[in-house]
Scaffold this active site. Structure first.
Site, PDB file in Angstrom:
ATOM      1  N   TYR A  57      50.688  12.183 -19.518  1.00  0.00           N
ATOM      2  CA  TYR A  57      50.606  11.687 -21.025  1.00  0.00           C
ATOM      3  C   TYR A  57      51.756  10.595 -21.205  1.00  0.00           C
ATOM      4  CZ  TYR A  57      47.205  15.585 -21.925  1.00  0.00           C
ATOM      5  OH  TYR A  57      46.245  16.163 -21.884  1.00  0.00           O
ATOM      6  N   PRO A 211      39.052  18.677 -30.285  1.00  0.00           N
ATOM      7  CA  PRO A 211      38.101  19.584 -30.889  1.00  0.00           C
ATOM      8  C   PRO A 211      37.332  18.934 -32.327  1.00  0.00           C
ATOM      9  CG  PRO A 211      40.422  19.885 -31.557  1.00  0.00           C
ATOM     10  CD  PRO A 211      40.312  19.089 -30.244  1.00  0.00           C
ATOM     11  N   LEU A 212      37.949  17.673 -32.645  1.00  0.00           N
ATOM     12  CA  LEU A 212      37.228  16.983 -33.682  1.00  0.00           C
ATOM     13  C   LEU A 212      36.261  15.972 -33.352  1.00  0.00           C
ATOM     14  CD1 LEU A 212      40.583  16.587 -35.903  1.00  0.00           C
ATOM     15  CD2 LEU A 212      39.003  18.240 -35.767  1.00  0.00           C
TER      16      LEU A 212
HETATM   17  N1  LIG Z   1      42.516  18.609 -20.346  1.00  0.00           N
HETATM   18  C1  LIG Z   1      42.020  17.347 -20.813  1.00  0.00           C
HETATM   19  O1  LIG Z   1      41.392  16.737 -19.934  1.00  0.00           O
HETATM   20  C2  LIG Z   1      42.273  16.782 -22.265  1.00  0.00           C
HETATM   21  C3  LIG Z   1      41.663  15.439 -22.428  1.00  0.00           C
HETATM   22  C4  LIG Z   1      42.106  14.986 -23.593  1.00  0.00           C
HETATM   23  C5  LIG Z   1      42.892  15.697 -24.536  1.00  0.00           C
HETATM   24  N2  LIG Z   1      43.544  16.993 -24.077  1.00  0.00           N
HETATM   25  C6  LIG Z   1      44.695  17.724 -24.773  1.00  0.00           C
HETATM   26  O2  LIG Z   1      43.890  18.142 -26.202  1.00  0.00           O
HETATM   27  C7  LIG Z   1      44.687  17.543 -27.204  1.00  0.00           C
HETATM   28  C8  LIG Z   1      43.830  16.985 -28.428  1.00  0.00           C
HETATM   29  O3  LIG Z   1      42.993  16.031 -28.166  1.00  0.00           O
HETATM   30  P1  LIG Z   1      42.831  15.007 -29.229  1.00  0.00           P
HETATM   31  O4  LIG Z   1      44.176  14.386 -29.535  1.00  0.00           O
HETATM   32  O5  LIG Z   1      41.858  14.041 -28.739  1.00  0.00           O
HETATM   33  O6  LIG Z   1      42.321  15.954 -30.371  1.00  0.00           O
HETATM   34  P2  LIG Z   1      41.878  16.001 -31.620  1.00  0.00           P
HETATM   35  O7  LIG Z   1      42.612  16.563 -32.679  1.00  0.00           O
HETATM   36  O8  LIG Z   1      40.415  16.115 -31.743  1.00  0.00           O
HETATM   37  O9  LIG Z   1      41.958  14.411 -32.387  1.00  0.00           O
HETATM   38  C9  LIG Z   1      43.116  13.764 -32.635  1.00  0.00           C
HETATM   39  C10 LIG Z   1      42.995  12.171 -32.880  1.00  0.00           C
HETATM   40  O10 LIG Z   1      42.002  12.184 -33.949  1.00  0.00           O
HETATM   41  C11 LIG Z   1      42.498  11.618 -35.198  1.00  0.00           C
HETATM   42  N3  LIG Z   1      41.956  12.010 -36.422  1.00  0.00           N
HETATM   43  C12 LIG Z   1      42.200  13.288 -36.612  1.00  0.00           C
HETATM   44  N4  LIG Z   1      41.569  13.565 -38.059  1.00  0.00           N
HETATM   45  C13 LIG Z   1      41.267  12.215 -38.194  1.00  0.00           C
HETATM   46  C14 LIG Z   1      40.203  11.883 -39.549  1.00  0.00           C
HETATM   47  N5  LIG Z   1      40.014  12.667 -40.367  1.00  0.00           N
HETATM   48  N6  LIG Z   1      39.590  10.631 -39.286  1.00  0.00           N
HETATM   49  C15 LIG Z   1      40.066   9.877 -38.290  1.00  0.00           C
HETATM   50  N7  LIG Z   1      41.059  10.111 -37.280  1.00  0.00           N
HETATM   51  C16 LIG Z   1      41.314  11.534 -37.343  1.00  0.00           C
HETATM   52  C17 LIG Z   1      43.887  11.709 -34.948  1.00  0.00           C
HETATM   53  O11 LIG Z   1      44.548  10.558 -35.917  1.00  0.00           O
HETATM   54  P3  LIG Z   1      45.976  10.812 -36.228  1.00  0.00           P
HETATM   55  O12 LIG Z   1      47.238  11.184 -35.472  1.00  0.00           O
HETATM   56  O13 LIG Z   1      46.337   9.716 -37.162  1.00  0.00           O
HETATM   57  O14 LIG Z   1      45.713  12.183 -37.258  1.00  0.00           O
HETATM   58  C18 LIG Z   1      44.225  11.633 -33.196  1.00  0.00           C
HETATM   59  O15 LIG Z   1      44.093  10.345 -32.978  1.00  0.00           O
HETATM   60  C19 LIG Z   1      45.521  16.467 -26.660  1.00  0.00           C
HETATM   61  O16 LIG Z   1      46.802  16.266 -27.404  1.00  0.00           O
HETATM   62  C20 LIG Z   1      45.803  16.935 -25.269  1.00  0.00           C
HETATM   63  O17 LIG Z   1      46.842  17.843 -25.253  1.00  0.00           O
HETATM   64  C21 LIG Z   1      43.318  17.530 -22.871  1.00  0.00           C
END
Ligand SMILES: NC(=O)c1ccc[n+]([C@@H]2O[C@H](COP(=O)([O-])OP(=O)(O)OC[C@H]3O[C@@H](n4cnc5c(N)ncnc54)[C@H](OP(=O)(O)O)[C@@H]3O)[C@@H](O)[C@H]2O)c1
Length: 302
Positions: A57, A211-212
């Site tokens: 990351y 998750p979103l």
């Molecule tokens: N194991 C794997 O292969 C893998 C792959 C991907 C991720 N991960 C892990 O999973 C975690 C979560 O993934 P993720 O960051 O994609 O999760 P997420 O919580 O589903 O999405 C977060 C993203 O969505 C945006 N967001 C949230 N609410 C929103 C809204 N109402 N409207 C528009 N945009 C919105 C956020 O922007 P803001 O920051 O502006 O709120 C951020 O960019 C990562 O941090 C990582 O630790 C693991």
């Protein structure tokens, strides 16, 4: 230090939500890092104590920022549960990106993560993606060396198929503790591809990344039709109105409702959204709500 057995004593099970650190260092600029530090402070204040990392990351900058967060806030090591991942080598010069589950890569990556995070053990280490050249015995001996040295307490995988997990598990002297996969209202494959049932059968914690997906942004592995997209949007908005909450909180409530006790990993760096994610835990979500989302996504049940 012995590898902790899964079960109620596992520190990984101390919380229903995990804070994901993939975005905290942003583009690495000073501004982005300040924003990331604020996000960590907000997550801590909101009650998060499980944190998810990976060596890749922001090329280590996320782990380093987190190490700085622990140091400047004087947070005792035992108050946080830290997962990191290894096994992906990013493209470098002429070398394309590749997966690497060799013993030296696993051991070296853990050393570097511990240095970056300023800690002396990881609560959990995940193999980030299944290596096409995976040798289960090699991974097992690297895991065992890390456990024996007290550098990693539990082990798991990410983005594996059930078969790949069985293969690796058969070589290990202790149970895999966690499996991290994409799971959201658009990408519901874990319900049907054996991942969720396997996790429940073996007591592995299932963690949902992105998750979103399908609500705040398109899922990574989306194959949703236009019709299903419209049905899902409508139903999510209807439930959000019913509960007086944000559509993203419905995504989390849907995942949290499953008896597998799925742990969504929250990746927002926005303090208000981080706080909102915790409030999703209080939505009195029902079986009927859950099935309405399922059928909106998949169509009527037989
Ligand atoms: N194991 C794997 O292969 C893998 C792959 C991907 C991720 N991960 C892990 O999973 C975690 C979560 O993934 P993720 O960051 O994609 O999760 P997420 O919580 O589903 O999405 C977060 C993203 O969505 C945006 N967001 C949230 N609410 C929103 C809204 N109402 N409207 C528009 N945009 C919105 C956020 O922007 P803001 O920051 O502006 O709120 C951020 O960019 C990562 O941090 C990582 O630790 C693991």
């Amino acid at each position: 230090m012995p590898v902790q057995q899964i079960g109620t004593q596992s520190p990984l099970q101390r919380s229903r939500l995990i804070y994901g650190c993939m975005r905290i260092a942003g583009d690495g600029s000073q501004n982005a890092q300040r924003h990331g530090m604020l996000a960590l402070e907000s997550a801590w204040d909101a009650g998060f104590h499980l944190f998810d990392h990976a060596d890749i990351y922001s090329s280590g900058a996320c782990e380093r920022l987190f190490g700085e967060f622990l140091r400047t806030h004087d947070i005792p090591r035992k108050e946080v549960v830290i997962t990191s991942k290894c096994g992906i080598r990013l493209p470098q010069n002429e070398q394309p990106g590749l997966y690497d589950s060799s013993s030296s890569h696993i051991l070296n990556t853990v050393e570097s993560s511990l240095r970056n995070l300023r800690i002396d053990y990881l609560d959990c280490l995940l193999i980030h993606r299944p290596d096409y050249l995976m040798d289960p015995k090699t991974i097992a001996s690297a895991f065992k060396a890390l456990a024996d040295a007290g550098k990693v307490r539990q082990f798991g995988v990410s983005n594996f198929t059930p078969d790949q997990i069985e293969l690796l598990q058969a070589a290990l002297p202790f149970p895999l503790a966690a499996h991290q996969v994409e799971f959201n209202l658009d990408h519901m494959n874990p319900l049907d591809d054996g991942v969720l049932t396997q996790a429940m059968r073996h007591g592995m914690i299932l963690q949902s990344w992105c998750p979103l997906g399908g609500v705040a942004y398109p899922a990574w592995h989306s194959n949703i039709s236009e019709d299903a997209r419209e049905r899902l949007d409508r139903e999510v908005k209807r439930q959000a109105t019913q509960y007086g909450c944000e559509p993203t909180q419905i995504s989390l409530a849907w995942l949290l409702h499953h008896p597998a006790r799925i742990q969504p990993i929250i990746g927002s760096t926005n303090p208000e959204r981080i706080q909102q994610s915790v409030q999703a835990l209080t939505i009195p979500y029902t079986r009927e709500d859950w099935y309405r989302i399922l059928t909106a996504r998949k169509g009527p049940l037989p």
